[in-house]
Design an enzyme around this catalytic site. Sequence first.
Site, mmCIF file in Angstrom:
data_model
loop_
_atom_site.group_PDB
_atom_site.id
_atom_site.type_symbol
_atom_site.label_atom_id
_atom_site.label_comp_id
_atom_site.label_asym_id
_atom_site.label_seq_id
_atom_site.Cartn_x
_atom_site.Cartn_y
_atom_site.Cartn_z
ATOM 1 C CB THR A 146 34.723 26.115 85.099
ATOM 2 O OG1 THR A 146 34.580 26.936 83.958
ATOM 3 C CG2 THR A 146 34.634 24.651 84.718
ATOM 4 C CE LYS B 87 33.292 30.535 86.644
ATOM 5 N NZ LYS B 87 33.954 31.679 86.001
ATOM 6 C CG ASP C 252 36.039 34.436 87.289
ATOM 7 O OD1 ASP C 252 37.022 33.734 86.978
ATOM 8 O OD2 ASP C 252 34.872 34.002 87.302
ATOM 9 N N GLY D 279 25.744 38.169 82.661
ATOM 10 C CA GLY D 279 25.648 36.799 83.159
ATOM 11 C C GLY D 279 26.773 36.523 84.151
#
Length: 295
Positions: free
Chosen positions: A77, A81, A117, A144
Amino acid sequence: MTANKLSRYPEFHMSNTARFAVFGHPIEHSQSPFIHGQFSKQTGIALSYSAIDVTPEALPTALEAFAAGGGRGVNITLPLKEAAMACCVDMSSRARLAGAVNTLTWSSSGWMGDNTDGSGFMRDISDRVREHIRGRRALLLGAGGAAHGVAPALADSGVEELIIVNRTPERADKLVDAIGDPAHVHTRYWEALGDIGSFDLIINATSAGRDDAGIKLPFSLAGQRCIAYDLNYGEAAGSFLAWAKAAGAAHLYDGLGMLVEQAADAFEIWHGVRPDTDAVYDALRERGHSLHTGD
Ligand code: ATR
Protein backbone atom coordinates in the site's frame (compact mmCIF):
# COMPACT_ATOMS: atom_id res chain seq x y z
CA MET A 1 19.98 -13.42 2.93
CA THR A 2 22.49 -12.64 5.64
CA ALA A 3 21.76 -13.28 9.31
CA ASN A 4 22.31 -9.57 9.85
CA LYS A 5 19.51 -8.58 7.45
CA LEU A 6 17.10 -11.09 9.00
CA SER A 7 17.86 -9.95 12.53
CA ARG A 8 16.66 -6.44 11.63
CA TYR A 9 13.19 -7.95 11.16
CA PRO A 10 12.74 -10.23 14.22
CA GLU A 11 9.05 -10.72 13.38
CA PHE A 12 10.10 -12.63 10.23
CA HIS A 13 11.34 -15.81 12.00
CA MET A 14 10.43 -19.07 10.32
CA SER A 15 7.13 -20.75 11.15
CA ASN A 16 5.11 -23.58 9.59
CA THR A 17 2.06 -21.40 8.88
CA ALA A 18 2.15 -19.62 5.53
CA ARG A 19 3.05 -15.99 6.15
CA PHE A 20 1.43 -12.97 4.52
CA ALA A 21 1.57 -9.26 5.28
CA VAL A 22 0.73 -5.76 4.15
CA PHE A 23 3.67 -3.36 3.81
CA GLY A 24 3.11 0.41 3.91
CA HIS A 25 4.18 3.62 5.62
CA PRO A 26 2.30 4.48 7.82
CA ILE A 27 0.49 1.16 8.32
CA GLU A 28 -1.21 1.17 11.72
CA HIS A 29 -4.68 1.99 10.31
CA SER A 30 -4.60 -0.78 7.69
CA GLN A 31 -7.73 -2.97 7.60
CA SER A 32 -5.94 -5.71 5.61
CA PRO A 33 -5.04 -7.90 8.66
CA PHE A 34 -8.71 -7.90 9.71
CA ILE A 35 -9.93 -8.60 6.16
CA HIS A 36 -7.51 -11.48 5.50
CA GLY A 37 -8.19 -12.85 9.01
CA GLN A 38 -11.91 -12.97 8.16
CA PHE A 39 -11.20 -14.63 4.79
CA SER A 40 -9.00 -17.19 6.57
CA LYS A 41 -11.76 -18.07 9.09
CA GLN A 42 -14.39 -18.23 6.37
CA THR A 43 -12.40 -20.56 4.09
CA GLY A 44 -10.60 -22.58 6.79
CA ILE A 45 -7.20 -21.71 5.25
CA ALA A 46 -4.67 -21.21 8.07
CA LEU A 47 -2.33 -18.26 7.63
CA SER A 48 -0.59 -15.52 9.53
CA TYR A 49 -1.08 -11.96 8.26
CA SER A 50 0.62 -8.91 9.76
CA ALA A 51 0.88 -5.18 9.04
CA ILE A 52 4.50 -4.04 8.70
CA ASP A 53 5.76 -0.47 8.52
CA VAL A 54 8.31 -0.25 5.70
CA THR A 55 9.71 2.90 4.08
CA PRO A 56 10.38 2.96 0.30
CA GLU A 57 14.15 2.86 0.95
CA ALA A 58 13.84 -0.26 3.13
CA LEU A 59 11.45 -2.14 0.79
CA PRO A 60 13.96 -4.37 -1.08
CA THR A 61 15.61 -5.53 2.15
CA ALA A 62 12.29 -6.01 3.95
CA LEU A 63 10.91 -8.14 1.09
CA GLU A 64 14.05 -10.26 0.99
CA ALA A 65 13.90 -10.79 4.74
CA PHE A 66 10.17 -11.59 4.65
CA ALA A 67 10.68 -14.26 1.96
CA ALA A 68 13.61 -15.77 3.87
CA GLY A 69 11.38 -15.98 6.96
CA GLY A 70 8.64 -17.90 5.14
CA GLY A 71 6.70 -14.98 3.63
CA ARG A 72 4.65 -16.10 0.64
CA GLY A 73 2.55 -13.03 -0.22
CA VAL A 74 2.59 -9.29 0.43
CA ASN A 75 0.00 -6.60 -0.15
CA ILE A 76 1.62 -3.28 -0.97
CA THR A 77 0.00 0.00 0.00
CA LEU A 78 0.95 3.69 0.09
CA PRO A 79 3.59 4.93 -0.60
CA LEU A 80 5.24 1.74 -1.91
CA LYS A 81 3.19 0.75 -4.96
CA GLU A 82 5.59 2.18 -7.54
CA ALA A 83 8.77 1.24 -5.63
CA ALA A 84 7.58 -2.38 -5.41
CA MET A 85 7.85 -2.76 -9.20
CA ALA A 86 11.65 -2.69 -8.96
CA CYS A 87 11.54 -5.64 -6.52
CA CYS A 88 9.67 -7.97 -8.91
CA VAL A 89 11.21 -10.62 -11.16
CA ASP A 90 8.08 -10.41 -13.31
CA MET A 91 4.77 -8.51 -13.40
CA SER A 92 1.29 -9.01 -14.81
CA SER A 93 0.35 -6.90 -17.82
CA ARG A 94 -2.25 -5.03 -15.73
CA ALA A 95 0.43 -4.09 -13.16
CA ARG A 96 2.70 -2.91 -15.96
CA LEU A 97 -0.10 -0.80 -17.46
CA ALA A 98 -0.96 0.68 -14.06
CA GLY A 99 2.73 1.37 -13.35
CA ALA A 100 2.14 0.10 -9.82
CA VAL A 101 2.03 -3.15 -7.86
CA ASN A 102 -0.27 -3.93 -4.91
CA THR A 103 0.08 -7.71 -4.65
CA LEU A 104 3.32 -9.72 -4.50
CA THR A 105 3.50 -13.50 -4.65
CA TRP A 106 6.65 -15.44 -3.84
CA SER A 107 7.86 -17.89 -6.50
CA SER A 108 11.02 -19.99 -6.89
CA SER A 109 12.56 -17.17 -8.95
CA GLY A 110 11.50 -14.24 -6.72
CA TRP A 111 8.54 -11.89 -6.18
CA MET A 112 5.84 -11.77 -8.88
CA GLY A 113 3.93 -8.46 -9.05
CA ASP A 114 0.27 -7.90 -9.78
CA ASN A 115 -2.23 -5.07 -9.40
CA THR A 116 -5.75 -5.90 -8.17
CA ASP A 117 -6.93 -2.28 -7.69
CA GLY A 118 -8.65 -2.09 -11.09
CA SER A 119 -10.28 -5.53 -10.83
CA GLY A 120 -11.30 -4.76 -7.22
CA PHE A 121 -12.94 -1.52 -8.32
CA MET A 122 -14.76 -3.21 -11.22
CA ARG A 123 -15.97 -6.10 -9.05
CA ASP A 124 -17.26 -3.69 -6.44
CA ILE A 125 -19.16 -1.45 -8.83
CA SER A 126 -20.43 -4.19 -11.18
CA ASP A 127 -20.91 -7.29 -8.97
CA ARG A 128 -21.30 -6.08 -5.39
CA VAL A 129 -23.36 -2.88 -5.76
CA ARG A 130 -24.56 -3.89 -9.25
CA GLU A 131 -24.34 -0.59 -11.06
CA HIS A 132 -24.35 -0.67 -14.85
CA ILE A 133 -21.57 1.53 -16.13
CA ARG A 134 -21.57 0.46 -19.78
CA GLY A 135 -22.42 3.42 -22.01
CA ARG A 136 -21.95 6.03 -19.29
CA ARG A 137 -19.98 9.25 -19.68
CA ALA A 138 -17.24 8.90 -17.07
CA LEU A 139 -14.91 11.38 -15.35
CA LEU A 140 -11.83 10.26 -13.44
CA LEU A 141 -10.38 12.92 -11.12
CA GLY A 142 -6.67 12.49 -10.40
CA ALA A 143 -3.68 10.89 -12.11
CA GLY A 144 -1.63 9.58 -9.17
CA GLY A 145 -1.19 6.01 -7.93
CA ALA A 146 -4.88 5.37 -7.20
CA ALA A 147 -5.97 6.68 -10.62
CA HIS A 148 -3.33 4.56 -12.39
CA GLY A 149 -4.72 1.46 -10.64
CA VAL A 150 -8.30 1.89 -11.88
CA ALA A 151 -7.94 3.80 -15.18
CA PRO A 152 -7.08 0.83 -17.47
CA ALA A 153 -9.99 -1.27 -16.13
CA LEU A 154 -12.34 1.70 -16.41
CA ALA A 155 -11.25 2.42 -20.00
CA ASP A 156 -11.98 -1.22 -20.78
CA SER A 157 -15.38 -1.34 -19.05
CA GLY A 158 -17.58 -0.21 -21.92
CA VAL A 159 -18.04 3.39 -20.76
CA GLU A 160 -18.99 5.61 -23.69
CA GLU A 161 -16.22 8.09 -22.95
CA LEU A 162 -13.61 8.48 -20.18
CA ILE A 163 -12.19 11.91 -19.38
CA ILE A 164 -9.23 12.01 -17.00
CA VAL A 165 -8.57 15.37 -15.32
CA ASN A 166 -5.71 16.15 -12.98
CA ARG A 167 -4.59 19.34 -11.23
CA THR A 168 -1.16 18.83 -12.86
CA PRO A 169 -2.17 18.22 -16.50
CA GLU A 170 1.05 16.49 -17.58
CA ARG A 171 0.31 13.52 -15.31
CA ALA A 172 -3.16 13.09 -16.85
CA ASP A 173 -1.62 13.33 -20.35
CA LYS A 174 0.83 10.55 -19.48
CA LEU A 175 -1.92 8.31 -18.11
CA VAL A 176 -4.12 8.87 -21.18
CA ASP A 177 -1.15 8.12 -23.45
CA ALA A 178 -0.38 4.90 -21.54
CA ILE A 179 -3.98 3.71 -22.01
CA GLY A 180 -3.69 4.47 -25.72
CA ASP A 181 -7.39 4.63 -26.66
CA PRO A 182 -7.69 8.14 -28.17
CA ALA A 183 -11.20 7.46 -29.53
CA HIS A 184 -12.63 7.04 -26.01
CA VAL A 185 -10.14 8.30 -23.42
CA HIS A 186 -9.18 11.98 -23.29
CA THR A 187 -7.96 14.61 -20.87
CA ARG A 188 -9.06 18.17 -20.05
CA TYR A 189 -7.68 20.94 -17.83
CA TRP A 190 -8.71 21.05 -14.16
CA GLU A 191 -9.54 24.74 -14.60
CA ALA A 192 -12.04 23.80 -17.34
CA LEU A 193 -14.08 21.40 -15.16
CA GLY A 194 -16.99 23.87 -15.24
CA ASP A 195 -17.10 23.78 -19.06
CA ILE A 196 -17.04 20.08 -19.91
CA GLY A 197 -20.69 19.19 -19.34
CA SER A 198 -22.17 16.62 -17.01
CA PHE A 199 -21.23 13.00 -16.30
CA ASP A 200 -23.10 9.96 -15.11
CA LEU A 201 -20.08 8.38 -13.44
CA ILE A 202 -17.53 10.44 -11.48
CA ILE A 203 -14.65 8.76 -9.68
CA ASN A 204 -12.50 10.66 -7.24
CA ALA A 205 -8.96 9.28 -7.27
CA THR A 206 -7.35 12.41 -5.81
CA SER A 207 -6.01 12.64 -2.29
CA ALA A 208 -7.55 16.13 -1.85
CA GLY A 209 -10.05 14.84 0.74
CA ARG A 210 -7.18 13.93 3.06
CA ASP A 211 -6.35 17.66 3.41
CA ASP A 212 -8.43 20.05 5.54
CA ALA A 213 -9.43 22.14 2.50
CA GLY A 214 -11.03 19.11 0.78
CA ILE A 215 -12.03 19.11 -2.87
CA LYS A 216 -13.93 21.89 -4.66
CA LEU A 217 -15.80 21.05 -7.86
CA PRO A 218 -18.50 22.70 -10.00
CA PHE A 219 -22.03 21.33 -9.44
CA SER A 220 -22.53 21.18 -13.21
CA LEU A 221 -20.41 18.00 -13.37
CA ALA A 222 -23.04 15.73 -11.79
CA GLY A 223 -25.74 14.55 -14.20
CA GLN A 224 -29.17 13.35 -13.05
CA ARG A 225 -28.34 9.63 -12.76
CA CYS A 226 -24.77 10.27 -11.65
CA ILE A 227 -22.86 7.62 -9.69
CA ALA A 228 -20.23 9.30 -7.47
CA TYR A 229 -17.50 6.95 -6.28
CA ASP A 230 -14.58 7.94 -4.07
CA LEU A 231 -11.66 5.51 -4.06
CA ASN A 232 -10.87 6.75 -0.54
CA TYR A 233 -12.96 5.66 2.43
CA GLY A 234 -13.74 7.12 5.86
CA GLU A 235 -13.32 10.84 6.43
CA ALA A 236 -11.03 11.14 3.41
CA ALA A 237 -14.06 10.44 1.18
CA GLY A 238 -16.30 12.91 3.03
CA SER A 239 -15.55 16.09 1.10
CA PHE A 240 -16.11 14.57 -2.38
CA LEU A 241 -19.25 12.65 -1.34
CA ALA A 242 -20.70 15.74 0.40
CA TRP A 243 -20.11 17.69 -2.84
CA ALA A 244 -21.71 14.89 -4.90
CA LYS A 245 -24.76 14.78 -2.63
CA ALA A 246 -25.20 18.56 -2.81
CA ALA A 247 -24.75 18.40 -6.60
CA GLY A 248 -27.63 15.89 -6.84
CA ALA A 249 -25.74 12.66 -7.61
CA ALA A 250 -28.08 9.65 -7.48
CA HIS A 251 -25.71 7.10 -5.91
CA LEU A 252 -22.80 7.64 -3.53
CA TYR A 253 -20.05 5.10 -2.79
CA ASP A 254 -16.75 5.20 -0.94
CA GLY A 255 -13.77 2.89 -1.50
CA LEU A 256 -14.49 0.40 1.31
CA GLY A 257 -16.07 -2.09 -1.10
CA MET A 258 -13.11 -1.81 -3.47
CA LEU A 259 -10.75 -2.37 -0.52
CA VAL A 260 -12.46 -5.68 0.29
CA GLU A 261 -12.71 -6.77 -3.36
CA GLN A 262 -9.05 -6.08 -4.13
CA ALA A 263 -8.13 -8.02 -0.98
CA ALA A 264 -10.33 -10.91 -2.16
CA ASP A 265 -8.52 -10.85 -5.52
CA ALA A 266 -5.16 -11.10 -3.70
CA PHE A 267 -6.51 -13.93 -1.50
CA GLU A 268 -7.63 -15.80 -4.63
CA ILE A 269 -4.21 -15.34 -6.28
CA TRP A 270 -2.47 -16.74 -3.17
CA HIS A 271 -4.88 -19.50 -2.11
CA GLY A 272 -6.93 -20.33 -5.22
CA VAL A 273 -10.24 -19.69 -3.39
CA ARG A 274 -12.57 -16.71 -3.79
CA PRO A 275 -13.88 -15.62 -0.36
CA ASP A 276 -17.32 -14.09 0.30
CA THR A 277 -16.82 -10.33 0.38
CA ASP A 278 -20.32 -9.22 1.50
CA ALA A 279 -19.89 -10.56 5.05
CA VAL A 280 -16.51 -8.85 5.45
CA TYR A 281 -17.80 -5.57 3.99
CA ASP A 282 -20.68 -5.62 6.50
CA ALA A 283 -18.27 -6.41 9.36
CA LEU A 284 -16.10 -3.41 8.42
CA ARG A 285 -19.13 -1.09 8.39
CA GLU A 286 -20.09 -2.47 11.82
CA ARG A 287 -16.56 -1.75 13.06
CA GLY A 288 -17.26 1.95 12.51
CA HIS A 289 -16.25 2.52 8.89
CA SER A 290 -19.35 4.50 8.01
CA LEU A 291 -20.05 6.28 4.73
CA HIS A 292 -19.15 9.96 5.19
CA THR A 293 -21.39 12.26 3.14
CA GLY A 294 -21.06 15.43 5.19
CA ASP A 295 -24.24 14.89 7.29
P1 ATR B 1 -2.48 8.28 -4.49
O1 ATR B 1 -1.53 7.12 -4.55
O2 ATR B 1 -3.40 8.30 -3.32
O3 ATR B 1 -3.19 8.45 -5.79
P2 ATR B 1 -0.66 10.34 -5.28
O4 ATR B 1 -0.01 9.41 -6.24
O5 ATR B 1 0.20 11.25 -4.45
O6 ATR B 1 -1.55 9.56 -4.24
O7 ATR B 1 -1.72 11.20 -6.11
C1 ATR B 1 -2.52 12.16 -5.50
C2 ATR B 1 -3.48 12.69 -6.53
O8 ATR B 1 -4.38 13.64 -5.91
C3 ATR B 1 -2.82 13.44 -7.67
O9 ATR B 1 -3.59 13.26 -8.83
C4 ATR B 1 -2.89 14.89 -7.17
O10 ATR B 1 -2.81 15.87 -8.18
P3 ATR B 1 -1.35 16.39 -8.67
O11 ATR B 1 -0.84 15.35 -9.61
O12 ATR B 1 -1.66 17.68 -9.33
O13 ATR B 1 -0.51 16.54 -7.43
C5 ATR B 1 -4.27 14.89 -6.58
N1 ATR B 1 -4.48 15.96 -5.59
C6 ATR B 1 -3.95 16.07 -4.36
N2 ATR B 1 -4.42 17.17 -3.72
C7 ATR B 1 -5.29 17.77 -4.58
C8 ATR B 1 -6.12 18.93 -4.52
N3 ATR B 1 -6.15 19.71 -3.43
N4 ATR B 1 -6.91 19.23 -5.57
C9 ATR B 1 -6.88 18.43 -6.68
N5 ATR B 1 -6.12 17.32 -6.82
C10 ATR B 1 -5.34 17.00 -5.78
